[in-house]
Design an enzyme around this catalytic site. Structure first.
Site, PDB file in Angstrom:
ATOM      1  N   ARG A   1       0.870  -1.168   0.000  1.00 40.66           N
ATOM      2  CA  ARG A   1       0.000   0.000   0.000  1.00 40.66           C
ATOM      3  C   ARG A   1       0.909   1.221   0.000  1.00 40.66           C
ATOM      4  NH1 ARG A   1      -2.801   0.367   4.599  1.00 40.66           N
ATOM      5  NH2 ARG A   1      -0.778   0.175   5.569  1.00 40.66           N
TER       6      ARG A   1
ATOM      7  N   LEU B   1       3.326  -7.175  14.041  1.00 40.68           N
ATOM      8  CA  LEU B   1       3.522  -5.729  14.250  1.00 40.68           C
ATOM      9  C   LEU B   1       2.627  -4.898  13.340  1.00 40.68           C
ATOM     10  CD1 LEU B   1       7.447  -5.575  14.397  1.00 40.68           C
ATOM     11  CD2 LEU B   1       5.827  -6.258  16.176  1.00 40.68           C
TER      12      LEU B   1
ATOM     13  N   ALA C   1      -0.360  -2.887  11.779  1.00 41.56           N
ATOM     14  CA  ALA C   1      -1.527  -2.228  12.374  1.00 41.56           C
ATOM     15  C   ALA C   1      -1.795  -0.890  11.710  1.00 41.56           C
ATOM     16  CB  ALA C   1      -1.299  -1.984  13.868  1.00 41.56           C
TER      17      ALA C   1
ATOM     18  N   SER D   1      -1.796   2.198  13.098  1.00 41.16           N
ATOM     19  CA  SER D   1      -1.226   2.465  14.422  1.00 41.16           C
ATOM     20  C   SER D   1      -1.383   3.906  14.889  1.00 41.16           C
ATOM     21  CB  SER D   1       0.258   2.082  14.435  1.00 41.16           C
ATOM     22  OG  SER D   1       1.021   3.078  13.790  1.00 41.16           O
TER      23      SER D   1
ATOM     24  N   THR E   1      -0.208  -2.537  23.500  1.00 37.25           N
ATOM     25  CA  THR E   1       0.151  -1.129  23.652  1.00 37.25           C
ATOM     26  C   THR E   1      -0.336  -0.516  24.964  1.00 37.25           C
ATOM     27  OG1 THR E   1      -0.446   1.070  22.808  1.00 37.25           O
ATOM     28  CG2 THR E   1      -1.892  -0.705  22.192  1.00 37.25           C
TER      29      THR E   1
ATOM     30  N   GLU F   1      -1.738   2.161  25.134  1.00 42.23           N
ATOM     31  CA  GLU F   1      -3.031   2.798  24.861  1.00 42.23           C
ATOM     32  C   GLU F   1      -4.175   2.005  25.497  1.00 42.23           C
ATOM     33  OE1 GLU F   1      -4.788   5.425  22.936  1.00 42.23           O
ATOM     34  OE2 GLU F   1      -2.960   6.346  23.644  1.00 42.23           O
TER      35      GLU F   1
ATOM     36  N   TYR G   1      -8.602   2.772  18.470  1.00 43.58           N
ATOM     37  CA  TYR G   1      -7.336   2.032  18.366  1.00 43.58           C
ATOM     38  C   TYR G   1      -7.113   1.185  19.630  1.00 43.58           C
ATOM     39  CZ  TYR G   1      -2.245   1.315  18.592  1.00 43.58           C
ATOM     40  OH  TYR G   1      -0.985   0.760  18.733  1.00 43.58           O
TER      41      TYR G   1
ATOM     42  N   LYS H   1      -6.947  -2.904  19.875  1.00 45.51           N
ATOM     43  CA  LYS H   1      -5.740  -3.556  20.388  1.00 45.51           C
ATOM     44  C   LYS H   1      -6.049  -4.426  21.616  1.00 45.51           C
ATOM     45  CE  LYS H   1      -2.089  -2.457  17.913  1.00 45.51           C
ATOM     46  NZ  LYS H   1      -1.053  -3.417  17.480  1.00 45.51           N
TER      47      LYS H   1
HETATM   48  P1  NAP Z   1       3.984   1.696  12.042  1.00 46.84           P
HETATM   49  O1  NAP Z   1       5.300   2.351  11.760  1.00 46.84           O
HETATM   50  O2  NAP Z   1       2.734   2.480  11.833  1.00 46.84           O
HETATM   51  O3  NAP Z   1       3.917   0.373  11.134  1.00 46.84           O
HETATM   52  C1  NAP Z   1       2.720  -0.301  10.904  1.00 46.84           C
HETATM   53  C2  NAP Z   1       2.947  -1.401   9.884  1.00 46.84           C
HETATM   54  O4  NAP Z   1       1.718  -2.107   9.674  1.00 46.84           O
HETATM   55  C3  NAP Z   1       3.401  -0.913   8.486  1.00 46.84           C
HETATM   56  O5  NAP Z   1       4.349  -1.805   7.988  1.00 46.84           O
HETATM   57  C4  NAP Z   1       2.122  -1.016   7.661  1.00 46.84           C
HETATM   58  O6  NAP Z   1       2.347  -1.198   6.283  1.00 46.84           O
HETATM   59  C5  NAP Z   1       1.509  -2.279   8.284  1.00 46.84           C
HETATM   60  N1  NAP Z   1       0.090  -2.441   7.987  1.00 46.84           N
HETATM   61  C6  NAP Z   1      -0.904  -1.533   8.135  1.00 46.84           C
HETATM   62  N2  NAP Z   1      -2.081  -2.063   7.730  1.00 46.84           N
HETATM   63  C7  NAP Z   1      -1.825  -3.325   7.317  1.00 46.84           C
HETATM   64  C8  NAP Z   1      -2.631  -4.369   6.788  1.00 46.84           C
HETATM   65  N3  NAP Z   1      -3.948  -4.215   6.580  1.00 46.84           N
HETATM   66  N4  NAP Z   1      -2.028  -5.536   6.482  1.00 46.84           N
HETATM   67  C9  NAP Z   1      -0.693  -5.705   6.662  1.00 46.84           C
HETATM   68  N5  NAP Z   1       0.121  -4.753   7.153  1.00 46.84           N
HETATM   69  C10 NAP Z   1      -0.451  -3.576   7.477  1.00 46.84           C
HETATM   70  O7  NAP Z   1       3.941   1.132  13.519  1.00 46.84           O
HETATM   71  P2  NAP Z   1       5.153   0.890  14.574  1.00 46.84           P
HETATM   72  O8  NAP Z   1       5.374   2.145  15.334  1.00 46.84           O
HETATM   73  O9  NAP Z   1       6.266   0.213  13.889  1.00 46.84           O
HETATM   74  O10 NAP Z   1       4.447  -0.112  15.607  1.00 46.84           O
HETATM   75  C11 NAP Z   1       4.488  -1.518  15.394  1.00 46.84           C
HETATM   76  C12 NAP Z   1       3.330  -2.160  16.127  1.00 46.84           C
HETATM   77  O11 NAP Z   1       3.426  -1.882  17.510  1.00 46.84           O
HETATM   78  C13 NAP Z   1       1.950  -1.672  15.711  1.00 46.84           C
HETATM   79  O12 NAP Z   1       1.060  -2.766  15.817  1.00 46.84           O
HETATM   80  C14 NAP Z   1       1.587  -0.625  16.749  1.00 46.84           C
HETATM   81  O13 NAP Z   1       0.193  -0.503  16.859  1.00 46.84           O
HETATM   82  C15 NAP Z   1       2.248  -1.225  17.974  1.00 46.84           C
HETATM   83  N6  NAP Z   1       2.701  -0.294  19.010  1.00 46.84           N
HETATM   84  C16 NAP Z   1       3.485   0.755  18.674  1.00 46.84           C
HETATM   85  C17 NAP Z   1       3.977   1.587  19.668  1.00 46.84           C
HETATM   86  C18 NAP Z   1       4.886   2.743  19.344  1.00 46.84           C
HETATM   87  O14 NAP Z   1       5.029   3.619  20.198  1.00 46.84           O
HETATM   88  N7  NAP Z   1       5.524   2.768  18.190  1.00 46.84           N
HETATM   89  C19 NAP Z   1       3.670   1.308  21.010  1.00 46.84           C
HETATM   90  C20 NAP Z   1       2.871   0.203  21.306  1.00 46.84           C
HETATM   91  C21 NAP Z   1       2.417  -0.614  20.292  1.00 46.84           C
HETATM   92  P3  NAP Z   1       2.518   0.068   5.265  1.00 46.84           P
HETATM   93  O15 NAP Z   1       3.960   0.417   5.306  1.00 46.84           O
HETATM   94  O16 NAP Z   1       2.088  -0.484   3.978  1.00 46.84           O
HETATM   95  O17 NAP Z   1       1.624   1.157   5.779  1.00 46.84           O
HETATM   96  O1  F7E Z   2       0.581  11.328  20.511  1.00 41.99           O
HETATM   97  C1  F7E Z   2      -0.344  14.602  21.874  1.00 41.99           C
HETATM   98  C2  F7E Z   2      -1.440  13.589  21.616  1.00 41.99           C
HETATM   99  O2  F7E Z   2       0.271  10.473  18.206  1.00 41.99           O
HETATM  100  C3  F7E Z   2       1.186  11.452  21.775  1.00 41.99           C
HETATM  101  C4  F7E Z   2       1.254   5.157  18.759  1.00 41.99           C
HETATM  102  O3  F7E Z   2       2.496   4.606  18.424  1.00 41.99           O
HETATM  103  O4  F7E Z   2       1.863   5.345  21.063  1.00 41.99           O
HETATM  104  C5  F7E Z   2       1.414   6.083  19.952  1.00 41.99           C
HETATM  105  O5  F7E Z   2       0.172   6.697  20.226  1.00 41.99           O
HETATM  106  C6  F7E Z   2       0.516  12.556  22.574  1.00 41.99           C
HETATM  107  C7  F7E Z   2      -1.019  12.488  22.572  1.00 41.99           C
HETATM  108  O6  F7E Z   2       1.159   8.948  20.057  1.00 41.99           O
HETATM  109  C8  F7E Z   2      -0.006  16.573  18.863  1.00 41.99           C
HETATM  110  O7  F7E Z   2      -2.732  14.157  21.887  1.00 41.99           O
HETATM  111  C9  F7E Z   2      -0.187  16.941  20.987  1.00 41.99           C
HETATM  112  O8  F7E Z   2      -1.489  12.772  23.860  1.00 41.99           O
HETATM  113  O9  F7E Z   2       2.617  10.661  19.154  1.00 41.99           O
HETATM  114  P1  F7E Z   2       1.187  10.370  19.380  1.00 41.99           P
HETATM  115  P2  F7E Z   2       0.040   8.157  20.870  1.00 41.99           P
HETATM  116  O10 F7E Z   2      -1.317   8.651  20.577  1.00 41.99           O
HETATM  117  O11 F7E Z   2       0.485   8.130  22.294  1.00 41.99           O
HETATM  118  C10 F7E Z   2       0.997   4.286  21.478  1.00 41.99           C
HETATM  119  C11 F7E Z   2       1.667   3.580  22.630  1.00 41.99           C
HETATM  120  C12 F7E Z   2       0.620   3.392  20.363  1.00 41.99           C
HETATM  121  O12 F7E Z   2       0.409   2.200  20.548  1.00 41.99           O
HETATM  122  C13 F7E Z   2       0.273   4.034  19.073  1.00 41.99           C
HETATM  123  O13 F7E Z   2       0.325   3.099  18.005  1.00 41.99           O
HETATM  124  O14 F7E Z   2       0.835  13.811  21.962  1.00 41.99           O
HETATM  125  N1  F7E Z   2      -0.191  15.597  20.823  1.00 41.99           N
HETATM  126  N2  F7E Z   2      -0.082  17.558  19.811  1.00 41.99           N
HETATM  127  C14 F7E Z   2      -0.083  15.333  19.513  1.00 41.99           C
HETATM  128  N3  F7E Z   2      -0.025  14.168  18.844  1.00 41.99           N
HETATM  129  C15 F7E Z   2       0.115  14.222  17.496  1.00 41.99           C
HETATM  130  N4  F7E Z   2       0.188  13.068  16.810  1.00 41.99           N
HETATM  131  N5  F7E Z   2       0.158  15.412  16.822  1.00 41.99           N
HETATM  132  C16 F7E Z   2       0.107  16.632  17.453  1.00 41.99           C
HETATM  133  O15 F7E Z   2       0.160  17.686  16.833  1.00 41.99           O
END
Ligand code: NAP
Ligand code: F7E
Length: 322
Positions: free
Chosen positions: A36, A81, A83, A85, A126, A128, A150, A154
């Protein structure tokens, strides 16, 4: 014989770091490629592993493609992984988020059960899921209270993982990871939006940075450290659930100040709050307790927020100068 891993979400931030880690450990690494968008391989390229991983076409919403991916990869370790996300988008696309993040995980669990029930499974859970926090410091026993579509999706995947472990005996583990970031983070997430914005302002390409709720607090760590915890979970004799966090929480405002300070600017001259970025329901504060991961996995974070933000700003300055 080399170990085989299958990673869904291999083109994402964590997928790239995990691929590099597993390749270093001698694994044959297979990834589910959803095809995608354009140039989805840029993260793997930045880490120099684009040509080292083997791609299998598939999508988390298509069970048949997951069964084929399991067969083609002969995976003995499966990391789910993939999602939708981004929390903000989950209010605009709640059904898609439920299908990919919730049902998608069940599809992967089914594919594992059907093709190779001996394979070990990792679910990307997560912080979240804690949402409206029920304890000041969240650990594996803290009750969940998700605040976004989300988080709800999850939570379904999380309990499905527990359920497949308990009812089918799968070696299925769930990592409850708190926010983790890196230079490979998507631009929609607040840390990367800030580091990219600060780099643009420093280079004269922009004047201001518009953010939403800057009072929100997060427990931020480095993605490169966190993928090691994922791998460690699958090396344990028993599958289990683990909180992975730093144990330090910081406001968005303070994180922004670190980024501006690093380039010699004052955030007060450039930061604007825009209600457009507020969410329908907010997770005000997250703070994890990684004691179990420390005790059982021997895992500990190695990167401070200051080091992380600095690394991200420098990477964005380098990219923009190119
Ligand atoms: P990310 O950068 O958004 O990567 C998401 C991946 O999922 C991408 O490779 C995307 O592909 C793929 N994907 C989306 N929809 C899909 C579908 N329908 N079928 C197959 N693949 C699909 O996320 P990340 O930060 O690496 O996080 C990895 C995982 O950990 C996620 O599940 C996220 O929800 C979870 N998580 C993240 C955090 C964080 O802080 N980063 C914390 C807790 C949990 P495309 O490249 O094609 O879009
Ligand atoms: O927001 C605030 C926003 O979008 C963090 C994902 O990886 O971590 C991530 O989710 C905070 C929130 O991450 C802006 O309201 C303020 O309170 O970087 P974020 P998230 O929502 O915590 C969890 C663990 C996951 O699992 C998720 O996949 O920052 N905030 N101003 C903002 N956030 C964004 N994006 N943009 C702003 O301008």
């Amino acid at each position: 014989m080399s170990k085989h891993a299958l990673i869904t979400g291999i083109t994402g931030q964590d997928g790239a770091y995990l691929s590099r880690l597993l390749l270093e450990k001698g694994y044959e690494v297979h990834g589910l490629l959803a095809r995608r968008g354009s140039d989805t391989l840029w993260r793997l390229r930045e880490l120099g592993v684009e040509n080292e991983v083997r791609m299998v076409d598939g999508d988390l919403t298509d069970l048949s493609s997951l069964i084929r991916a399991m067969q083609a990869s002969q995976a003995t370790e499966v990391y789910n992984l993939g999602a939708q996300s981004f929390v903000g988008t989950s209010w605009q696309q709640p059904v898609l988020t439920a299908q990919v993040d919730g049902v998608g995980a069940i599809n992967v669990l089914e594919a594992v059960r059907i093709v190779n029930p001996e394979a070990r499974f990792y679910q990307a859970s997560t912080s979240e899921m804690f949402g409206l926090i029920q304890a000041q410091k969240q650990d594996e026993k803290t009750p969940f209270y998700p605040r976004s579509p989300y988080g709800v999706a999850k939570l379904m995947a999380h309990w499905a993982t527990v359920n497949y472990r308990e009812s089918h005996g799968l070696h299925a583990s769930s990592g409850i990871l708190f926010n983790h970031e890196s230079p490979l983070r998507g631009l929609e997430f607040v840390t990367r939006k800030v580091t990219d914005g600060v780099a643009r302002i420093k280079l004269g390409l922009a004047k201001e940075l518009r953010l939403g709720n800057i009072d929100a607090k997060r427990d931020w760590g480095f993605a490169g450290d966190y993928v090691e915890a994922m791998w460690l979970m699958l090396q344990q004799p028993q599958a289990d659930d683990y909180v992975v966090a730093t144990g330090v929480t910081t406001s968005v405002r303070e994180m922004v100040e670190i980024a501006f300070r690093h380039v010699g600017l004052d955030s007060r001259d450039h930061l604007a709050v825009d209600p457009k970025f507020f969410r329908p329901a907010e997770v005000d504060v997250l703070l994890g307790n990684p004691a179990k991961a420390k005790a059982k996995l021997g895992w500990a974070p190695r990167t401070s927020l200051e080091q992380l933000v600095t690394m991200m700003v420098d990477a964005d300055l380098r990219r923009l100068r190119k």
